[in-house]
Design an enzyme around this catalytic site. Structure first.
Site, mmCIF file in Angstrom:
data_model
loop_
_atom_site.group_PDB
_atom_site.id
_atom_site.type_symbol
_atom_site.label_atom_id
_atom_site.label_comp_id
_atom_site.label_asym_id
_atom_site.label_seq_id
_atom_site.Cartn_x
_atom_site.Cartn_y
_atom_site.Cartn_z
ATOM 1 N N CYS A 43 0.909 -0.771 0.022
ATOM 2 C CA CYS A 43 0.131 0.162 -0.177
ATOM 3 C C CYS A 43 1.248 1.562 0.125
ATOM 4 O O CYS A 43 0.710 2.348 -0.470
ATOM 5 C CB CYS A 43 -1.075 -0.054 1.379
ATOM 6 S SG CYS A 43 -1.922 -1.816 1.657
ATOM 7 N N THR A 106 -1.563 -15.717 -2.360
ATOM 8 C CA THR A 106 0.035 -15.407 -3.377
ATOM 9 C C THR A 106 -1.104 -13.979 -4.257
ATOM 10 O O THR A 106 -0.273 -13.971 -4.995
ATOM 11 C CB THR A 106 -0.366 -16.885 -4.854
ATOM 12 O OG1 THR A 106 -1.257 -17.248 -4.812
ATOM 13 C CG2 THR A 106 0.177 -18.057 -4.563
ATOM 14 N N ASN A 268 -5.820 -30.348 3.650
ATOM 15 C CA ASN A 268 -4.564 -29.343 4.660
ATOM 16 C C ASN A 268 -3.691 -27.835 3.362
ATOM 17 O O ASN A 268 -3.169 -27.472 3.316
ATOM 18 C CB ASN A 268 -3.234 -30.761 5.068
ATOM 19 C CG ASN A 268 -3.160 -31.309 3.195
ATOM 20 O OD1 ASN A 268 -4.209 -31.227 2.957
ATOM 21 N ND2 ASN A 268 -1.754 -31.828 3.061
ATOM 22 N N GLY A 273 -6.500 -14.036 1.916
ATOM 23 C CA GLY A 273 -6.071 -12.272 1.496
ATOM 24 C C GLY A 273 -6.673 -12.018 -0.257
ATOM 25 O O GLY A 273 -7.185 -12.881 -0.472
#
Ligand SMILES: Cc1cc2nc3c(=O)[nH]c(=O)nc-3n(C[C@H](O)[C@H](O)[C@H](O)COP(=O)(O)OP(=O)(O)OC[C@H]3O[C@@H](n4cnc5c(N)ncnc54)[C@H](O)[C@@H]3O)c2cc1C
Length: 421
Positions: A43, A106, A268, A273
Protein backbone atom coordinates in the site's frame (compact mmCIF):
# COMPACT_ATOMS: atom_id res chain seq x y z
CA UNK A 1 8.42 -32.50 12.66
CA UNK A 2 5.70 -30.82 10.64
CA UNK A 3 6.54 -28.86 7.44
CA UNK A 4 4.47 -25.73 6.80
CA UNK A 5 4.77 -24.17 3.37
CA UNK A 6 3.53 -20.64 2.66
CA UNK A 7 3.37 -19.35 -0.90
CA UNK A 8 3.42 -15.55 -0.77
CA UNK A 9 5.52 -13.33 1.50
CA UNK A 10 3.13 -10.42 1.99
CA UNK A 11 0.23 -9.38 4.24
CA UNK A 12 -1.50 -12.77 4.39
CA UNK A 13 1.67 -14.91 4.36
CA UNK A 14 3.50 -12.97 7.09
CA UNK A 15 0.39 -12.82 9.31
CA UNK A 16 -0.01 -16.57 8.91
CA UNK A 17 3.58 -17.42 9.90
CA UNK A 18 3.31 -15.21 12.96
CA UNK A 19 0.13 -17.01 14.00
CA UNK A 20 1.76 -20.40 13.39
CA UNK A 21 4.83 -19.47 15.45
CA UNK A 22 2.61 -18.23 18.31
CA UNK A 23 1.45 -21.81 18.72
CA UNK A 24 4.17 -23.96 17.20
CA UNK A 25 7.72 -22.86 17.99
CA UNK A 26 9.60 -25.74 16.41
CA UNK A 27 8.10 -27.04 13.17
CA UNK A 28 9.71 -26.11 9.89
CA UNK A 29 8.21 -23.11 8.08
CA UNK A 30 9.18 -22.22 4.52
CA UNK A 31 7.97 -19.13 2.68
CA UNK A 32 8.35 -18.91 -1.10
CA UNK A 33 7.94 -15.71 -3.06
CA UNK A 34 8.53 -14.95 -6.70
CA UNK A 35 9.52 -11.39 -5.77
CA UNK A 36 13.19 -10.70 -5.13
CA UNK A 37 12.50 -8.48 -2.15
CA UNK A 38 11.79 -9.08 1.55
CA UNK A 39 8.20 -8.47 2.66
CA UNK A 40 7.00 -4.90 2.29
CA UNK A 41 3.80 -2.92 2.55
CA UNK A 42 2.41 -2.81 -0.96
CA UNK A 43 0.00 0.00 0.00
CA UNK A 44 2.99 2.33 0.49
CA UNK A 45 4.68 2.00 -2.91
CA UNK A 46 3.00 5.20 -4.17
CA UNK A 47 4.43 7.16 -1.23
CA UNK A 48 7.85 5.68 -2.05
CA UNK A 49 7.40 6.75 -5.68
CA UNK A 50 6.29 10.20 -4.49
CA UNK A 51 9.44 10.54 -2.40
CA UNK A 52 7.34 10.91 0.77
CA UNK A 53 8.98 7.89 2.44
CA UNK A 54 12.36 6.19 2.19
CA UNK A 55 12.71 2.61 0.94
CA UNK A 56 13.44 1.14 4.39
CA UNK A 57 10.13 2.49 5.71
CA UNK A 58 8.06 0.25 3.47
CA UNK A 59 9.53 -2.96 4.88
CA UNK A 60 6.90 -5.00 6.68
CA UNK A 61 9.29 -6.72 9.06
CA UNK A 62 12.99 -6.16 9.83
CA UNK A 63 15.58 -8.36 8.08
CA UNK A 64 16.11 -10.32 11.30
CA UNK A 65 12.44 -11.43 11.39
CA UNK A 66 12.94 -14.62 9.38
CA UNK A 67 16.01 -15.75 11.35
CA UNK A 68 14.49 -14.92 14.72
CA UNK A 69 11.39 -16.93 13.87
CA UNK A 70 13.36 -19.76 12.31
CA UNK A 71 11.71 -19.35 8.93
CA UNK A 72 13.30 -20.44 5.68
CA UNK A 73 12.69 -17.66 3.13
CA UNK A 74 13.05 -18.52 -0.55
CA UNK A 75 12.87 -15.42 -2.74
CA UNK A 76 12.81 -15.16 -6.52
CA UNK A 77 11.24 -18.57 -6.98
CA UNK A 78 7.85 -19.09 -8.56
CA UNK A 79 5.56 -22.00 -7.81
CA UNK A 80 4.19 -23.37 -11.06
CA UNK A 81 1.65 -25.78 -9.62
CA UNK A 82 0.41 -27.45 -6.49
CA UNK A 83 0.18 -31.23 -6.41
CA UNK A 84 -2.23 -32.05 -3.55
CA UNK A 85 -1.97 -35.81 -4.21
CA UNK A 86 1.76 -35.77 -3.41
CA UNK A 87 1.66 -32.90 -0.85
CA UNK A 88 4.16 -31.15 -3.03
CA UNK A 89 4.58 -27.96 -5.04
CA UNK A 90 6.41 -27.82 -8.35
CA UNK A 91 8.37 -24.65 -9.02
CA UNK A 92 8.96 -23.09 -12.43
CA UNK A 93 12.64 -24.10 -12.15
CA UNK A 94 11.39 -27.69 -11.64
CA UNK A 95 12.38 -27.92 -7.95
CA UNK A 96 9.91 -29.83 -5.79
CA UNK A 97 9.04 -28.73 -2.26
CA UNK A 98 7.09 -30.97 0.11
CA UNK A 99 4.62 -29.84 2.74
CA UNK A 100 2.34 -31.21 5.40
CA UNK A 101 0.22 -28.05 5.52
CA UNK A 102 0.12 -25.47 2.74
CA UNK A 103 -1.07 -21.85 2.63
CA UNK A 104 -1.72 -20.27 -0.75
CA UNK A 105 -1.35 -16.52 -0.20
CA UNK A 106 -0.34 -15.55 -3.72
CA UNK A 107 -2.36 -12.32 -3.88
CA UNK A 108 -3.27 -10.74 -7.19
CA UNK A 109 -1.69 -9.02 -10.17
CA UNK A 110 -2.77 -6.06 -12.33
CA UNK A 111 -5.23 -6.70 -15.15
CA UNK A 112 -3.98 -5.40 -18.49
CA UNK A 113 -6.82 -4.70 -20.92
CA UNK A 114 -6.38 -5.79 -24.52
CA UNK A 115 -5.44 -2.48 -26.06
CA UNK A 116 -3.36 -2.11 -29.22
CA UNK A 117 0.23 -1.27 -28.21
CA UNK A 118 -0.22 -2.06 -24.50
CA UNK A 119 3.05 -4.05 -24.49
CA UNK A 120 5.16 -1.07 -25.58
CA UNK A 121 8.05 0.17 -23.46
CA UNK A 122 6.77 2.79 -21.04
CA UNK A 123 3.59 0.94 -20.01
CA UNK A 124 3.60 -0.22 -16.39
CA UNK A 125 1.39 -1.94 -13.85
CA UNK A 126 1.58 -0.65 -10.29
CA UNK A 127 1.68 -3.56 -7.90
CA UNK A 128 5.23 -4.20 -6.75
CA UNK A 129 8.18 -2.29 -5.35
CA UNK A 130 9.96 -3.10 -8.62
CA UNK A 131 7.13 -1.39 -10.57
CA UNK A 132 7.60 1.69 -8.36
CA UNK A 133 11.38 1.59 -8.83
CA UNK A 134 11.14 1.25 -12.61
CA UNK A 135 8.66 4.14 -12.81
CA UNK A 136 10.85 6.14 -10.45
CA UNK A 137 13.83 5.69 -12.79
CA UNK A 138 11.78 7.26 -15.60
CA UNK A 139 10.31 10.30 -13.85
CA UNK A 140 13.33 12.55 -14.31
CA UNK A 141 13.46 11.70 -18.02
CA UNK A 142 9.84 12.45 -18.87
CA UNK A 143 7.44 15.39 -18.73
CA UNK A 144 4.03 13.80 -18.89
CA UNK A 145 2.30 10.56 -18.02
CA UNK A 146 -1.18 9.07 -18.22
CA UNK A 147 -2.89 6.74 -15.80
CA UNK A 148 -5.59 4.42 -17.09
CA UNK A 149 -8.19 3.83 -14.38
CA UNK A 150 -9.53 5.99 -11.58
CA UNK A 151 -9.46 3.38 -8.80
CA UNK A 152 -7.37 3.50 -5.66
CA UNK A 153 -4.21 2.13 -7.29
CA UNK A 154 -4.43 4.39 -10.36
CA UNK A 155 -4.97 7.50 -8.28
CA UNK A 156 -2.18 6.58 -5.89
CA UNK A 157 0.15 6.20 -8.89
CA UNK A 158 -1.04 9.58 -10.23
CA UNK A 159 -0.32 11.14 -6.84
CA UNK A 160 3.21 9.66 -6.80
CA UNK A 161 3.94 10.89 -10.33
CA UNK A 162 2.59 14.38 -9.64
CA UNK A 163 4.70 14.67 -6.51
CA UNK A 164 7.72 13.90 -8.75
CA UNK A 165 6.72 16.86 -10.96
CA UNK A 166 5.34 14.85 -13.88
CA UNK A 167 2.20 16.20 -15.60
CA UNK A 168 -0.47 13.54 -15.06
CA UNK A 169 -3.77 12.84 -16.73
CA UNK A 170 -6.04 10.15 -15.31
CA UNK A 171 -8.35 8.53 -17.85
CA UNK A 172 -11.45 6.99 -16.32
CA UNK A 173 -14.06 5.04 -18.25
CA UNK A 174 -16.86 5.54 -15.73
CA UNK A 175 -18.59 8.78 -14.80
CA UNK A 176 -16.76 9.10 -11.51
CA UNK A 177 -13.39 8.26 -10.00
CA UNK A 178 -13.13 5.62 -7.24
CA UNK A 179 -16.34 3.99 -8.45
CA UNK A 180 -15.60 0.81 -6.44
CA UNK A 181 -14.96 2.79 -3.28
CA UNK A 182 -17.06 5.97 -3.08
CA UNK A 183 -20.42 7.37 -4.12
CA UNK A 184 -20.63 10.19 -6.67
CA UNK A 185 -20.67 13.00 -4.08
CA UNK A 186 -17.55 11.88 -2.21
CA UNK A 187 -15.81 11.03 -5.49
CA UNK A 188 -16.43 14.52 -6.86
CA UNK A 189 -14.88 16.02 -3.70
CA UNK A 190 -11.75 13.89 -4.20
CA UNK A 191 -11.64 14.76 -7.91
CA UNK A 192 -11.83 18.47 -7.10
CA UNK A 193 -8.97 18.10 -4.61
CA UNK A 194 -6.85 16.20 -7.18
CA UNK A 195 -7.52 18.83 -9.85
CA UNK A 196 -6.70 21.68 -7.44
CA UNK A 197 -3.36 19.94 -6.98
CA UNK A 198 -2.61 19.66 -10.68
CA UNK A 199 -3.83 16.14 -11.54
CA UNK A 200 -6.15 16.22 -14.57
CA UNK A 201 -9.04 13.77 -14.57
CA UNK A 202 -10.80 12.82 -17.81
CA UNK A 203 -14.07 11.01 -17.09
CA UNK A 204 -16.10 8.83 -19.46
CA UNK A 205 -13.17 7.99 -21.72
CA UNK A 206 -11.07 4.92 -22.49
CA UNK A 207 -7.73 4.36 -24.22
CA UNK A 208 -7.97 2.55 -27.55
CA UNK A 209 -4.29 2.54 -28.53
CA UNK A 210 -0.85 3.11 -27.12
CA UNK A 211 1.06 4.92 -29.86
CA UNK A 212 4.83 4.81 -30.55
CA UNK A 213 7.56 2.83 -32.28
CA UNK A 214 8.69 0.39 -29.56
CA UNK A 215 8.65 3.12 -26.92
CA UNK A 216 5.31 4.76 -26.28
CA UNK A 217 4.84 8.40 -27.24
CA UNK A 218 1.11 8.97 -26.77
CA UNK A 219 -2.22 7.34 -26.04
CA UNK A 220 -5.27 7.51 -28.26
CA UNK A 221 -8.65 7.99 -26.57
CA UNK A 222 -11.97 6.58 -27.76
CA UNK A 223 -12.92 10.16 -28.70
CA UNK A 224 -10.16 9.98 -31.34
CA UNK A 225 -8.01 12.51 -29.49
CA UNK A 226 -4.34 11.64 -28.84
CA UNK A 227 -2.62 12.64 -25.59
CA UNK A 228 1.17 12.92 -25.72
CA UNK A 229 2.85 11.09 -22.85
CA UNK A 230 5.93 8.93 -22.37
CA UNK A 231 4.60 6.74 -19.59
CA UNK A 232 1.33 4.95 -18.92
CA UNK A 233 0.35 3.33 -15.65
CA UNK A 234 -2.46 0.79 -15.97
CA UNK A 235 -4.73 0.65 -12.92
CA UNK A 236 -7.68 -1.37 -14.21
CA UNK A 237 -8.15 -3.69 -11.27
CA UNK A 238 -6.50 -6.96 -10.32
CA UNK A 239 -6.90 -10.68 -10.91
CA UNK A 240 -6.08 -13.37 -8.35
CA UNK A 241 -2.90 -15.42 -8.83
CA UNK A 242 -4.56 -18.81 -8.77
CA UNK A 243 -3.20 -20.54 -11.88
CA UNK A 244 -1.06 -22.77 -9.64
CA UNK A 245 -4.17 -24.74 -8.57
CA UNK A 246 -5.48 -25.17 -12.12
CA UNK A 247 -6.00 -28.84 -12.93
CA UNK A 248 -6.18 -29.79 -9.22
CA UNK A 249 -9.25 -30.68 -7.17
CA UNK A 250 -8.96 -27.35 -5.27
CA UNK A 251 -12.20 -25.47 -5.90
CA UNK A 252 -12.06 -22.00 -7.38
CA UNK A 253 -14.65 -19.36 -8.19
CA UNK A 254 -13.63 -15.70 -8.40
CA UNK A 255 -10.71 -16.77 -6.21
CA UNK A 256 -9.67 -19.91 -4.28
CA UNK A 257 -12.78 -20.90 -2.34
CA UNK A 258 -12.34 -21.17 1.43
CA UNK A 259 -14.61 -21.86 4.39
CA UNK A 260 -14.92 -20.21 7.81
CA UNK A 261 -11.66 -21.92 8.79
CA UNK A 262 -9.88 -20.49 5.69
CA UNK A 263 -9.39 -24.06 4.52
CA UNK A 264 -9.94 -25.04 0.89
CA UNK A 265 -11.83 -28.22 0.05
CA UNK A 266 -8.52 -30.09 0.46
CA UNK A 267 -7.91 -30.96 4.11
CA UNK A 268 -4.34 -29.62 4.52
CA UNK A 269 -4.49 -26.66 2.11
CA UNK A 270 -5.53 -23.17 3.22
CA UNK A 271 -5.77 -19.86 1.40
CA UNK A 272 -5.90 -16.20 2.52
CA UNK A 273 -5.69 -12.66 1.16
CA UNK A 274 -6.36 -11.25 -2.31
CA UNK A 275 -6.37 -14.72 -3.91
CA UNK A 276 -8.97 -16.08 -1.52
CA UNK A 277 -12.73 -16.05 -1.91
CA UNK A 278 -14.53 -15.98 1.41
CA UNK A 279 -17.78 -14.75 2.91
CA UNK A 280 -18.52 -11.03 2.51
CA UNK A 281 -20.51 -9.80 5.52
CA UNK A 282 -22.30 -6.99 3.72
CA UNK A 283 -22.96 -8.74 0.42
CA UNK A 284 -24.09 -11.83 2.32
CA UNK A 285 -22.27 -14.10 -0.15
CA UNK A 286 -18.74 -15.21 -1.01
CA UNK A 287 -16.53 -12.61 -2.67
CA UNK A 288 -13.00 -11.21 -2.65
CA UNK A 289 -12.28 -8.11 -0.60
CA UNK A 290 -8.80 -7.32 -1.92
CA UNK A 291 -7.73 -5.18 1.01
CA UNK A 292 -4.65 -5.20 3.23
CA UNK A 293 -6.46 -5.51 6.61
CA UNK A 294 -8.58 -8.36 5.22
CA UNK A 295 -5.43 -10.21 4.07
CA UNK A 296 -3.92 -9.73 7.54
CA UNK A 297 -7.04 -11.00 9.37
CA UNK A 298 -7.43 -13.97 7.04
CA UNK A 299 -3.70 -14.79 7.23
CA UNK A 300 -3.87 -14.76 11.03
CA UNK A 301 -6.90 -17.03 11.15
CA UNK A 302 -5.47 -19.40 8.53
CA UNK A 303 -2.11 -19.61 10.32
CA UNK A 304 -3.75 -20.36 13.67
CA UNK A 305 -5.86 -23.10 12.13
CA UNK A 306 -2.89 -24.56 10.26
CA UNK A 307 -1.23 -24.91 13.67
CA UNK A 308 -4.22 -26.76 15.08
CA UNK A 309 -6.46 -24.00 16.49
CA UNK A 310 -10.12 -23.79 15.66
CA UNK A 311 -10.57 -20.13 14.73
CA UNK A 312 -13.80 -19.18 13.00
CA UNK A 313 -13.45 -16.34 10.50
CA UNK A 314 -16.92 -14.85 10.09
CA UNK A 315 -16.12 -12.95 6.91
CA UNK A 316 -14.85 -9.61 5.70
CA UNK A 317 -16.41 -6.25 5.17
CA UNK A 318 -15.73 -3.99 2.19
CA UNK A 319 -14.02 -0.99 3.74
CA UNK A 320 -11.56 1.42 2.25
CA UNK A 321 -10.03 4.71 3.24
CA UNK A 322 -7.56 7.07 1.62
CA UNK A 323 -6.38 10.63 1.93
CA UNK A 324 -5.41 12.76 -1.07
CA UNK A 325 -3.81 16.15 -0.50
CA UNK A 326 -5.35 16.49 2.97
CA UNK A 327 -8.85 15.25 2.12
CA UNK A 328 -9.60 11.97 3.92
CA UNK A 329 -12.40 9.69 2.68
CA UNK A 330 -13.74 6.34 3.82
CA UNK A 331 -16.46 3.94 2.75
CA UNK A 332 -17.88 1.04 4.71
CA UNK A 333 -20.20 -1.76 3.64
CA UNK A 334 -23.09 -0.97 1.28
CA UNK A 335 -22.96 2.73 0.49
CA UNK A 336 -24.33 2.95 -3.07
CA UNK A 337 -28.07 2.28 -3.03
CA UNK A 338 -31.11 3.48 -4.89
CA UNK A 339 -32.17 6.30 -2.58
CA UNK A 340 -35.75 6.10 -3.84
CA UNK A 341 -35.97 2.45 -2.83
CA UNK A 342 -38.11 1.59 0.20
CA UNK A 343 -35.56 -1.05 1.22
CA UNK A 344 -32.99 1.47 2.35
CA UNK A 345 -33.01 4.66 4.37
CA UNK A 346 -30.27 7.16 3.56
CA UNK A 347 -29.33 9.97 5.93
CA UNK A 348 -26.75 12.55 4.86
CA UNK A 349 -25.13 15.82 5.71
CA UNK A 350 -23.34 17.94 3.09
CA UNK A 351 -21.40 21.02 4.13
CA UNK A 352 -19.65 22.43 1.05
CA UNK A 353 -17.98 25.28 2.92
CA UNK A 354 -16.41 22.96 5.47
CA UNK A 355 -15.64 20.32 2.80
CA UNK A 356 -17.61 17.78 4.78
CA UNK A 357 -19.83 14.95 3.63
CA UNK A 358 -21.41 12.22 5.72
CA UNK A 359 -23.81 9.58 4.50
CA UNK A 360 -25.14 6.52 6.24
CA UNK A 361 -27.29 3.74 4.82
CA UNK A 362 -29.81 1.83 6.93
CA UNK A 363 -31.68 -1.36 6.16
CA UNK A 364 -34.40 -2.47 8.60
CA UNK A 365 -32.94 -0.01 11.13
CA UNK A 366 -29.55 -1.66 10.92
CA UNK A 367 -26.62 0.37 9.66
CA UNK A 368 -25.30 -1.38 6.53
CA UNK A 369 -22.96 1.21 5.07
CA UNK A 370 -21.47 4.68 5.25
CA UNK A 371 -19.35 7.18 3.30
CA UNK A 372 -17.52 10.05 4.92
CA UNK A 373 -15.36 12.73 3.34
CA UNK A 374 -13.46 15.53 5.05
CA UNK A 375 -13.67 14.06 8.55
CA UNK A 376 -13.41 10.32 9.05
CA UNK A 377 -12.40 10.29 12.71
CA UNK A 378 -15.43 8.46 14.05
CA UNK A 379 -15.54 5.72 11.39
CA UNK A 380 -14.73 2.98 13.91
CA UNK A 381 -18.06 3.60 15.63
CA UNK A 382 -19.94 3.03 12.40
CA UNK A 383 -17.87 -0.02 11.52
CA UNK A 384 -18.77 -1.54 14.88
CA UNK A 385 -22.49 -0.83 14.35
CA UNK A 386 -22.37 -2.47 10.91
CA UNK A 387 -20.42 -5.51 12.07
CA UNK A 388 -22.67 -6.13 15.08
CA UNK A 389 -25.88 -5.41 13.14
CA UNK A 390 -27.07 -3.15 15.97
CA UNK A 391 -30.66 -1.86 15.77
CA UNK A 392 -29.95 1.90 15.73
CA UNK A 393 -33.55 3.02 16.35
CA UNK A 394 -32.83 4.44 19.85
CA UNK A 395 -30.13 6.81 18.57
CA UNK A 396 -30.86 7.09 14.84
CA UNK A 397 -31.38 10.86 14.96
CA UNK A 398 -28.03 11.38 16.64
CA UNK A 399 -25.89 9.27 14.31
CA UNK A 400 -24.62 12.16 12.21
CA UNK A 401 -24.30 14.68 15.03
CA UNK A 402 -20.79 16.07 15.30
CA UNK A 403 -20.04 14.64 18.74
CA UNK A 404 -21.63 11.21 18.22
CA UNK A 405 -19.23 8.49 19.35
CA UNK A 406 -18.72 5.26 21.27
CA UNK A 407 -20.32 6.58 24.48
CA UNK A 408 -23.61 6.82 22.55
CA UNK A 409 -23.59 3.18 21.48
CA UNK A 410 -21.70 1.29 24.15
CA UNK A 411 -24.85 -0.01 25.88
CA UNK A 412 -26.08 -1.50 22.62
CA UNK A 413 -22.93 -3.47 21.73
CA UNK A 414 -22.48 -7.19 22.25
CA UNK A 415 -18.70 -7.13 22.07
CA UNK A 416 -17.75 -4.17 24.24
CA UNK A 417 -14.17 -5.34 24.69
CA UNK A 418 -13.13 -4.73 21.12
CA UNK A 419 -14.23 -1.20 20.42
CA UNK A 420 -12.24 0.71 17.83
CA UNK A 421 -11.09 4.09 19.08
C1 LIG B 1 -0.41 0.62 -5.04
C2 LIG B 1 -1.31 -0.15 -4.12
C3 LIG B 1 -1.95 0.52 -3.10
C4 LIG B 1 -2.81 -0.15 -2.23
N1 LIG B 1 -3.41 0.55 -1.25
C5 LIG B 1 -4.22 -0.08 -0.39
C6 LIG B 1 -4.85 0.62 0.67
O1 LIG B 1 -4.69 1.84 0.82
N2 LIG B 1 -5.65 -0.08 1.54
C7 LIG B 1 -5.84 -1.44 1.40
O2 LIG B 1 -6.55 -2.02 2.21
N3 LIG B 1 -5.26 -2.12 0.40
C8 LIG B 1 -4.46 -1.50 -0.49
N4 LIG B 1 -3.86 -2.20 -1.50
C9 LIG B 1 -4.16 -3.65 -1.63
C10 LIG B 1 -3.24 -4.48 -0.73
O3 LIG B 1 -1.90 -4.18 -1.01
C11 LIG B 1 -3.53 -5.97 -0.93
O4 LIG B 1 -4.86 -6.21 -0.53
C12 LIG B 1 -2.58 -6.85 -0.14
O5 LIG B 1 -1.25 -6.64 -0.54
C13 LIG B 1 -2.94 -8.33 -0.30
O6 LIG B 1 -2.00 -9.10 0.38
P1 LIG B 1 -1.75 -10.63 0.01
O7 LIG B 1 -0.77 -11.14 1.02
O8 LIG B 1 -3.03 -11.33 -0.16
O9 LIG B 1 -1.10 -10.63 -1.45
P2 LIG B 1 0.04 -9.81 -2.14
O10 LIG B 1 0.40 -8.59 -1.36
O11 LIG B 1 -0.35 -9.63 -3.56
O12 LIG B 1 1.30 -10.80 -2.08
C14 LIG B 1 1.30 -12.04 -2.72
C15 LIG B 1 2.74 -12.42 -2.98
O13 LIG B 1 2.79 -13.74 -3.56
C16 LIG B 1 3.67 -13.73 -4.68
N5 LIG B 1 3.27 -14.79 -5.62
C17 LIG B 1 2.19 -14.81 -6.44
N6 LIG B 1 2.14 -15.97 -7.15
C18 LIG B 1 3.24 -16.68 -6.78
C19 LIG B 1 3.75 -17.94 -7.16
N7 LIG B 1 3.12 -18.71 -8.05
N8 LIG B 1 4.91 -18.38 -6.59
C20 LIG B 1 5.56 -17.61 -5.67
N9 LIG B 1 5.11 -16.40 -5.26
C21 LIG B 1 3.96 -15.94 -5.80
C22 LIG B 1 3.46 -12.33 -5.26
O14 LIG B 1 4.48 -11.95 -6.15
C23 LIG B 1 3.44 -11.50 -3.98
O15 LIG B 1 4.74 -11.22 -3.54
C24 LIG B 1 -3.01 -1.54 -2.38
C25 LIG B 1 -2.36 -2.23 -3.42
C26 LIG B 1 -1.52 -1.54 -4.28
C27 LIG B 1 -0.82 -2.29 -5.37
Amino acid sequence: MKQYLIIGNSAAGISAVEAIRAKDKTSKITIISDEDYPSYCRCLISYYLAGDIKEEKILLRPDAFYKENNIELILNKRVDRVNPKKNQVVCVDKTLINYDTLLIATGARPKFPEIKGIKKTGVFGFRTIQDAKKISEQVNLIKSACVLGGGLVGLKAAYGLKKRKVDVKVIVKSKQILSQMLDAQAASMVQKRLEENGIDVILGRDITEVIGEGEMKAVKLDSGKALECSLLVVGKGVQPNMELVKETEIKVGEGIITGKDLKTNVENIFSAGDVCENYDLTLGKPSINALWPVAVEQGKAAGSNMAGENIIYDGSLGMNSIEFFGLPVISLGIYKVDEASKDYEVIKVIDDKANLYKKIVLHNNNLVGAVFAGDIRNSGVFLKLIKERVDVTPFKDKLLEENFGFPGIIDFLKDKERIYV
